[in-house]
Motif scaffolding. Structure first.
Motif, PDB file in Angstrom:
ATOM      1  N   LEU A 102       0.788  -1.196   0.084  1.00 32.42           N
ATOM      2  CA  LEU A 102       0.094   0.103  -0.111  1.00 32.42           C
ATOM      3  C   LEU A 102       0.893   1.166   0.049  1.00 32.42           C
ATOM      4  O   LEU A 102       0.397   2.307  -0.576  1.00 32.42           O
ATOM      5  N   SER A 103       1.966   1.305   0.867  1.00 35.13           N
ATOM      6  CA  SER A 103       2.845   2.258   0.815  1.00 35.13           C
ATOM      7  C   SER A 103       3.403   2.663  -0.417  1.00 35.13           C
ATOM      8  O   SER A 103       3.620   3.641  -1.043  1.00 35.13           O
ATOM      9  N   ILE A 104       3.958   1.580  -1.045  1.00 38.44           N
ATOM     10  CA  ILE A 104       4.792   1.719  -2.112  1.00 38.44           C
ATOM     11  C   ILE A 104       3.864   2.266  -3.328  1.00 38.44           C
ATOM     12  O   ILE A 104       4.199   3.064  -4.267  1.00 38.44           O
ATOM     13  N   ASN A 105       2.697   1.634  -3.498  1.00 39.97           N
ATOM     14  CA  ASN A 105       1.554   1.894  -4.423  1.00 39.97           C
ATOM     15  C   ASN A 105       1.262   3.351  -4.320  1.00 39.97           C
ATOM     16  O   ASN A 105       1.332   4.172  -5.442  1.00 39.97           O
ATOM     17  N   ARG A 106       1.091   3.772  -3.217  1.00 38.24           N
ATOM     18  CA  ARG A 106       0.834   5.419  -3.079  1.00 38.24           C
ATOM     19  C   ARG A 106       1.754   6.283  -3.407  1.00 38.24           C
ATOM     20  O   ARG A 106       1.708   7.211  -4.062  1.00 38.24           O
ATOM     21  N   GLU A 107       3.073   5.865  -2.828  1.00 37.78           N
ATOM     22  CA  GLU A 107       4.304   6.662  -3.285  1.00 37.78           C
ATOM     23  C   GLU A 107       4.696   6.590  -4.851  1.00 37.78           C
ATOM     24  O   GLU A 107       5.014   7.640  -5.458  1.00 37.78           O
TER      25      GLU A 107
END
Length: 595
Positions: A113-118
Motif C-alpha cells: 500500500l505504501s509503495i503503491n501510493r508513493e
C-alpha cells in the motif's frame, strides 16, 4: 488442613483466571487473524478491479472485458483513494496477536500500500509507451490468442472486442499525456522512441498473416457451426480494423512526427524533473532495500572483478591462448558454438536440458509444482526487442507456464548460455517459484499473485548456480556461458546506477558491458536500452541472489548434518514472493525448528 484448602482454592482461582485470560487471548488472536484475512481478501478484490489485465492473468475472468485507462489522472486519483482507505483499515490490526504467517501478510500488505501510493506521486504516466513493457505490447500479447486472454467461447471474443474499444480511448489519453510530458520535460530518450516506432508500425498493419491481433480468428470455437463462425470472424475482424489498427497507426504517427523530435538526448532518468527522487524510489521498490546508489555501484564493481577472475580460469581450461577480451570475441563469433539450423532444433535442445536435470531436481526440492510447462519460440512481432522470458501459467492449471525463447536467426544462436538460461527462466527457476506460489491456496490471493523482483529474480539467478549440482556445466564453454550470465547481472548494478545516477551515456554503458562480457553490439544495445526503459528493475537480480546465497551458506554451517537442501528450498519457496527482510526472518525461524 484449612490453610492447605485455602491455598488450593487460591491456586485454582489463579489457574482459572489464567485459563480464561488465555482463552480470551486466543479468541482475540483468532478474531484479529480473521480481520486481517478479510482485509487482505478485500484488498485483492479491489486491486483486481483496478488492474483487470492482471486479473485476467490471474484467472479472475470476471474482468476480461475491461481495460483501464490507468494512465489518466482521474484513474490515479481513484487508485490513491483506494490504497489510502486500506492503509486506514490496516491500522486496526494488532500485530502482537498475529501468527508468523499472518505477520508476513500484514507486513507485505502494509508495504504494498505504501509503495503503491508513493509510486503515484511520480509522473511515469507521462511516458506511457516504451519498447520493452507497456500497455500496447501487453494488449498485443493478450490479443494473440495464445496468452492469458481466453478465446474459447463467443463471449470470450466479445470480451476482447470491448477491450479493443477501450484501447482506442487509452490511445487518446496516452497521446494527451505525452503532450504534457513534452511541455514539462518528462520525455523518453530518443534511442528508446526509435525502437517503439517499428513495433507500433507492425501492429498497425492490416495483415491477417503477420499482425498478431488476427490470431484468434484462426482458432474460432469448434462448437460453432459454419455460419456462426463466419459471423463471429466478420465481427471480430471489424473490431480490429475499427479500434486496433487506427489506434496503433495514430500512436505510430505521433511518436514519429511529434514525440521523436521532442525526445531527450540524455540516457538516465535522473535528467527528468524529479528523476533523482524517482530513481531512489525505484531502487527501494525493486530491491526491497534502502541501499543508496553508490553502494550498489561499488558492489557491482566488486562482483565484476570477482567473476572476471573465474572467467580467466575457465578460459585457460579450454586451451585458449589469448587474453580475456580475445576470448570474449571468440565466444561472440565462433561457429563452434553455433550449431543450430532451425528454431525447432534450439527448442529441442532446451527440452533435452529439462530431461537431464529432472532426476536431480526431484532430490533438491521436496515439493514440485503441478502446473504444466512448455517451451515456445517468442512471437515474431516482439522477438527483435525481447529477451528470453517466462510467462506464468494459470492458477487453475488450464494454462501452462511458458518459457519463451526469441530466435531471430537460429544459425547465430550460441549454445553456450542455454543451460543457465533454462535454470533461470524455466526449471527450477521462475516456473517453480511462480507456480508453487500460485498453487498455494493457503496464502491470501494478493500474496499468491504478487511479484517482488528482488526475491523472484534473485531466486532465479540463484538457480543458475545449481547447475553443477544438477550435472550441467561439464562443457567449459557452457560453464563460461553461466559465468557470462552471472557477470551480466553484476554489470547491471554498475550500468544501471551509472545511467540513472552518475550521468553515464547509453554508449558508455554499452561499452562497459561489451568490455566485460561476450555480447554482440546488438545484444548489449538491447540490454542497455531495457535498463533505460525500466530503471532499477535490473538491480533486483543480483541483490536478491546474494541474499539467498548468504542464507544458504549461513544455515549450511549452522545446522551441519541437520541441513537438508530440499527442506531449505521448500521453505524458501513456500510463502511466495517476499521482501528480503521478511525472507531473512522466516528463514531464521525455519532454522530454529530444523535444529
Amino acid at each position: 488442613m484449612v490453610k492447605n484448602a485455602i491455598s488450593g482454592l487460591l491456586l485454582s482461582g489463579v489457574l482459572l483466571t489464567a485459563a480464561c485470560n488465555q482463552s480470551a487471548t486466543h479468541n482475540s488472536a483468532a478474531a484479529m487473524s480473521d480481520s486481517l484475512h478479510q482485509l487482505a481478501e478485500k484488498y485483492y478484490d479491489a486491486s483486481m478491479a483496478l488492474n483487470p489485465l492482471q486479473a485476467t492473468q490471474n484467472g479472475e475472468n470476471q474482468y476480461n472485458d475491461q481495460l483501464p485507462i490507468d494512465i489518466s489522472f482521474g484513474f490515479r486519483k481513484k487508485a490513491d483513494s483506494v490504497f489510502a482507505s486500506f492503509q486506514d483499515a490496516i491500522k486496526g490490526i494488532d500485530t502482537a496477536l498475529l501468527t508468523p504467517n499472518d505477520r508476513i501478510t500484514y507486513d507485505m500488505l502494509e508495504r504494498e500500500l505504501s509503495i503503491n501510493r508513493e509510486a503515484l506521486t511520480f509522473h511515469d504516466n507521462l511516458m506511457p509507451i516504451q519498447q520493452f513493457a507497456c500497455m500496447p505490447l501487453q494488449l498485443a500479447q493478450f490479443g494473440s490468442g495464445t496468452s492469458a486472454q481466453p478465446f474459447k467461447t463467443v463471449d470470450d471474443y466479445h470480451n476482447f472486442m470491448r477491450r479493443m474499444e477501450r484501447f482506442a480511448e487509452w490511445t487518446d489519453t496516452a497521446i494527451a499525456n505525452m503532450q504534457i510530458g513534452i511541455s514539462t520535460g518528462y520525455v523518453l530518450p530518443k534511442s528508446l522512441v526509435v525502437k517503439t516506432i517499428p513495433q507500433l508500425t507492425a501492429l498497425a498493419k492490416k495483415d491477417p498473416v503477420n499482425n498478431v491481433f488476427y490470431g484468434p480468428v484462426n482458432s474460432l470455437p469448434a462448437a460453432l457451426d459454419s455460419n456462426a463462425k463466419t459471423a463471429l470472424k466478420t465481427e471480430y475482424i471489424a473490431a480490429i480494423e475499427k479500434y486496433i489498427l487506427p489506434s496503433f497507426s495514430k500512436l505510430q504517427e505521433f511518436m514519429q512526427r511529434t514525440y521523436l523530435p521532442a525526445a531527450r538526448n540524455s540516457s538516465g532518468i535522473d535528467s527528468l524533473p524529479d528523476g533523482k527522487s524517482y530513481y531512489a524510489f525505484l531502487i527501494k521498490s525493486w530491491t526491497t532495500t534502502q541501499r543508496p546508489p553508490e553502494e550498489i555501484f561499488a558492489l557491482g564493481e566488486k562482483e565484476v572483478a570477482r567473476i572476471r577472475g573465474e572467467m580467466e580460469t575457465t578460459k585457460n581450461s579450454t586451451g585458449f591462448s589469448g587474453d580475456l577480451p580475445a576470448f570474449f570475441e571468440f565466444m561472440r563469433t565462433s561457429k563452434k558454438l553455433r550449431i543450430f539450423n532451425t528454431p525447432a532444433a534450439i527448442l529441442d535442445s532446451f527440452k533435452a536440458i529439462e530431461n537431464k536435470i529432472m532426476p536431480g531436481v526431484r532430490k533438491m526440492y521436496g515439493k514440485l509444482p503441478k502446473t504444466k510447462f512448455e517451451i515456445r519460440q517468442t512471437e515474431a512481432y516482439r522477438a527483435a526487442s525481447a529477451s528470453a522470458e517466462y510467462i506464468q501459467g494459470s492458477a487453475d492449471g488450464t494454462r501452462p507456464g511458458v518459457f519463451y525463447v526469441p530466435i531471430l536467426n537460429p544459425k547465430e544462436f550460441s549454445y553456450a548460455g542455454m543451460e543457465c538460461l533454462f535454470l533461470h527462466e524455466a526449471i527450477p527457476g521462475h516456473h517453480f517459484q511462480c507456480s508453487l506460489q500460485q498453487e498455494n491456496d493457503s496464502l491470501p490471493k494478493f500474496r499468491r499473485f504478487s511479484w517482488i523482483g528482488a526475491y523472484g529474480e534473485g531466486y532465479a539467478l540463484y538457480c543458475e548456480s545449481l547447475g553443477k549440482e544438477l550435472g550441467l556445466y561439464t562443457d567449459p564453454y557452457m560453464y563460461f556461458g553461466r559465468l557470462t550470465d552471472e557477470i551480466h547481472r553484476a554489470i547491471r548494478l554498475v550500468v544501471d546506477v551509472g545511467l540513472h545516477s552518475k550521468g553515464w551515456t547509453r554508449e558508455q554503458a554499452i561499452k562497459y558491458m561489451m568490455d566485460n562480457e561476450p555480447v554482440s553490439l546488438q545484444e548489449a544495445t538491447a540490454e542497455i536500452e531495457r535498463y533505460m526503459a525500466l530503471p532499477a528493475q535490473a538491480l533486483s537480480y543480483k541483490i536478491g541472489e546474494l541474499k539467498i546465497h548468504e542464507l544458504r551458506n549461513k544455515y549450511t554451517q549452522e545446522l551441519g548434518n541437520a541441513f537438508k537442501l530440499s527442506s531449505f528450498h521448500d521453505e524458501l519457496l513456500k510463502d511466495g514472493c517476499v521482501p528480503l527482510s521478511i525472507l531473512e526472518t522466516k528463514m531464521a525461524r525455519w532454522a530454529l525448528l530444523a535444529k
